[in-house]
Design a protein around this motif. Structure first.
Motif, PDB file in Angstrom:
ATOM      1  N   ALA A 135      -9.163  -2.849 -10.214  1.00  0.00           N
ATOM      2  CA  ALA A 135     -10.242  -2.604  -9.498  1.00  0.00           C
ATOM      3  C   ALA A 135     -10.172  -3.427  -8.056  1.00  0.00           C
ATOM      4  O   ALA A 135     -10.886  -2.681  -6.994  1.00  0.00           O
ATOM      5  CB  ALA A 135     -11.237  -3.555 -10.193  1.00  0.00           C
ATOM      6  N   ASP A 136      -9.246  -4.282  -8.107  1.00  0.00           N
ATOM      7  CA  ASP A 136      -8.894  -4.966  -6.522  1.00  0.00           C
ATOM      8  C   ASP A 136      -8.079  -4.185  -5.463  1.00  0.00           C
ATOM      9  O   ASP A 136      -8.407  -4.150  -4.313  1.00  0.00           O
ATOM     10  CB  ASP A 136      -8.468  -6.226  -6.691  1.00  0.00           C
ATOM     11  N   LEU A 137      -7.089  -3.521  -5.966  1.00  0.00           N
ATOM     12  CA  LEU A 137      -5.999  -2.826  -5.531  1.00  0.00           C
ATOM     13  C   LEU A 137      -6.058  -1.265  -5.387  1.00  0.00           C
ATOM     14  O   LEU A 137      -5.586  -0.760  -4.295  1.00  0.00           O
ATOM     15  CB  LEU A 137      -4.756  -3.305  -5.893  1.00  0.00           C
ATOM     16  N   ALA A 138      -6.365  -0.718  -6.492  1.00  0.00           N
ATOM     17  CA  ALA A 138      -6.315   0.771  -6.609  1.00  0.00           C
ATOM     18  C   ALA A 138      -7.091   1.135  -7.766  1.00  0.00           C
ATOM     19  O   ALA A 138      -6.411   1.301  -8.808  1.00  0.00           O
ATOM     20  CB  ALA A 138      -4.851   1.161  -6.665  1.00  0.00           C
ATOM     21  N   LEU A 180       0.820  -1.172   0.115  1.00  0.00           N
ATOM     22  CA  LEU A 180       0.024  -0.060   0.107  1.00  0.00           C
ATOM     23  C   LEU A 180       0.935   1.354   0.000  1.00  0.00           C
ATOM     24  O   LEU A 180       0.532   2.258  -0.663  1.00  0.00           O
ATOM     25  CB  LEU A 180      -1.049  -0.070   1.378  1.00  0.00           C
ATOM     26  N   LEU A 181       1.953   1.377   0.651  1.00  0.00           N
ATOM     27  CA  LEU A 181       2.807   2.400   0.622  1.00  0.00           C
ATOM     28  C   LEU A 181       3.376   2.542  -0.750  1.00  0.00           C
ATOM     29  O   LEU A 181       3.605   3.642  -1.269  1.00  0.00           O
ATOM     30  CB  LEU A 181       4.023   1.917   1.648  1.00  0.00           C
ATOM     31  N   LEU A 182       3.701   1.640  -1.412  1.00  0.00           N
ATOM     32  CA  LEU A 182       4.415   1.641  -2.954  1.00  0.00           C
ATOM     33  C   LEU A 182       3.347   2.161  -3.671  1.00  0.00           C
ATOM     34  O   LEU A 182       3.530   3.142  -4.657  1.00  0.00           O
ATOM     35  CB  LEU A 182       4.687   0.444  -3.288  1.00  0.00           C
ATOM     36  N   ILE A 183       2.014   1.795  -3.600  1.00  0.00           N
ATOM     37  CA  ILE A 183       0.871   2.267  -4.475  1.00  0.00           C
ATOM     38  C   ILE A 183       0.727   3.839  -4.031  1.00  0.00           C
ATOM     39  O   ILE A 183       0.346   4.410  -4.952  1.00  0.00           O
ATOM     40  CB  ILE A 183      -0.442   1.418  -4.039  1.00  0.00           C
ATOM     41  N   ALA A 184       1.070   4.221  -2.777  1.00  0.00           N
ATOM     42  CA  ALA A 184       0.560   5.525  -2.451  1.00  0.00           C
ATOM     43  C   ALA A 184       1.759   6.305  -3.210  1.00  0.00           C
ATOM     44  O   ALA A 184       1.492   7.367  -3.670  1.00  0.00           O
ATOM     45  CB  ALA A 184       0.858   5.703  -0.927  1.00  0.00           C
TER      46      ALA A 184
END
Length: 238
Positions: free
Chosen positions: A177-180, A144-148
Motif C-alpha cells: 500500500a505504501d510503495l506499490a 523505484l527503478l527496481l520496483i519498475a
C-alpha cells in the motif's frame, strides 16, 4: 528602458552563476573533508578556511552544518540514482532479469568509485543529524527503478514468489500500500528484502568486509545479484 532591463538581467544572471560556482566549490571542499575526516567531523569553519572565506560568508550559502550535509546527501543519492537509471536505459528493451542485474551492477560500480559519498548515505549515521524529508525523493530513485523492473515483469508473464506466511501478511499489505499498490504484497515484501540485501552486499565490499574472504568479487556479486532477481521471481521470465 530596454538597455537598463537587459543590464539588470545580465547582472542577475552573473550573480546567479557566481552563486552556483561558489556553492559548487563549497560542496567540493566539503567532500574532500568527508574523505579525510568523515561526515561526523564536517565543519563549516574548516570548509571556509580551505576556500579562503570568512565563516559568515559561507553561512549565506549554508546556514548550518546540517544544511550542508543535507545538500551533500541529496547530491550523492542523485548521483547514484542517475548512474543506475543511465545503465538501465541501455538495456530497457531486454528481459527483466537482465535489467535487474544491470541496475545492481551500476549501484556497485558507483559505490566503488565514490566510497566516501557512499559512506555518507549508507554508512554509520552522523551523530546529531537527522535527514529531512527533502532527501527522500533522491534516496528513492534506485528503489523505484527496481520496483519498475518488477512491475513490468508482473504485468507481463508475472513473477514467481512464494505466498506470504500468515504472520507476515499484514506487513506485506502495508508495504504494498505504501510503495506499490499495484503489486501483490508477497512481491513487495520480496522486493524490500532484495533491496536491503543489495546494499548489504555493496556495503560489505566498500567497507572491506570481504578482505581475505571473497577474492573474485565481481563474479561473486554478479551471481548474488542474479540470486536476488530469482528471489523476486524474475528468473521465471526466462
Amino acid at each position: 528602458m530596454t538597455s537598463n532591463t537587459s543590464n539588470a538581467g545580465a547582472t542577475k544572471g552573473a550573480r546567479a552563476r557566481a552563486r552556483e560556482e561558489i556553492t559548487a566549490a563549497i560542496k567540493d571542499a566539503a567532500r574532500r573533508q568527508l574523505a579525510a575526516e568523515g561526515a561526523a567531523k564536517l565543519s563549516l569553519r574548516a570548509v571556509a578556511r580551505e576556500l579562503g572565506m570568512v565563516s559568515s560568508a559561507l553561512y549565506r550559502y549554508f546556514p548550518s552544518r546540517d544544511d550542508l550535509l543535507t545538500a551533500l546527501i541529496i547530491d550523492a543519492y542523485d548521483s547514484l540514482g542517475a548512474a543506475a537509471e543511465t545503465a538501465h536505459a541501455g538495456v530497457a528493451g531486454e528481459r527483466p532479469v537482465r535489467r535487474w542485474t544491470v541496475v545492481c551492477e551500476a549501484v556497485r560500480d558507483w559505490a566503488l568509485a565514490h566510497p566516501h559519498e557512499y559512506a555518507l548515505i549508507y554508512g554509520s549515521p552522523v551523530p546529531g543529524y537527522s535527514a529531512p524529508e527533502s532527501t527522500v525523493p533522491a534516496a528513492a530513485r534506485v528503489g523505484l527503478l527496481l520496483i519498475a523492473v518488477v512491475r513490468d515483469a508482473h504485468q507481463g508473464r508475472g513473477v514467481a514468489v512464494q505466498p506470504l506466511p500468515t504472520e507476515l501478511r499484514a506487513e506485506g499489505e502495508r508495504l504494498a500500500a505504501d510503495l506499490a499498490p499495484d503489486l501483490p504484497p508477497a512481491v513487495m515484501t520480496a522486493l524490500v528484502a532484495a533491496w536491503a540485501q543489495l546494499f548489504g552486499l555493496v556495503s560489505f565490499e566498500v567497507f572491506g568486509q570481504y578482505h581475505r574472504v571473497v577474492e573474485d568479487r565481481s563474479a561473486f556479486f554478479a551471481q548474488a545479484a542474479t540470486q536476488l532477481a530469482h528471489g523476486v521471481g524474475l528468473l521465471s521470465q526466462g
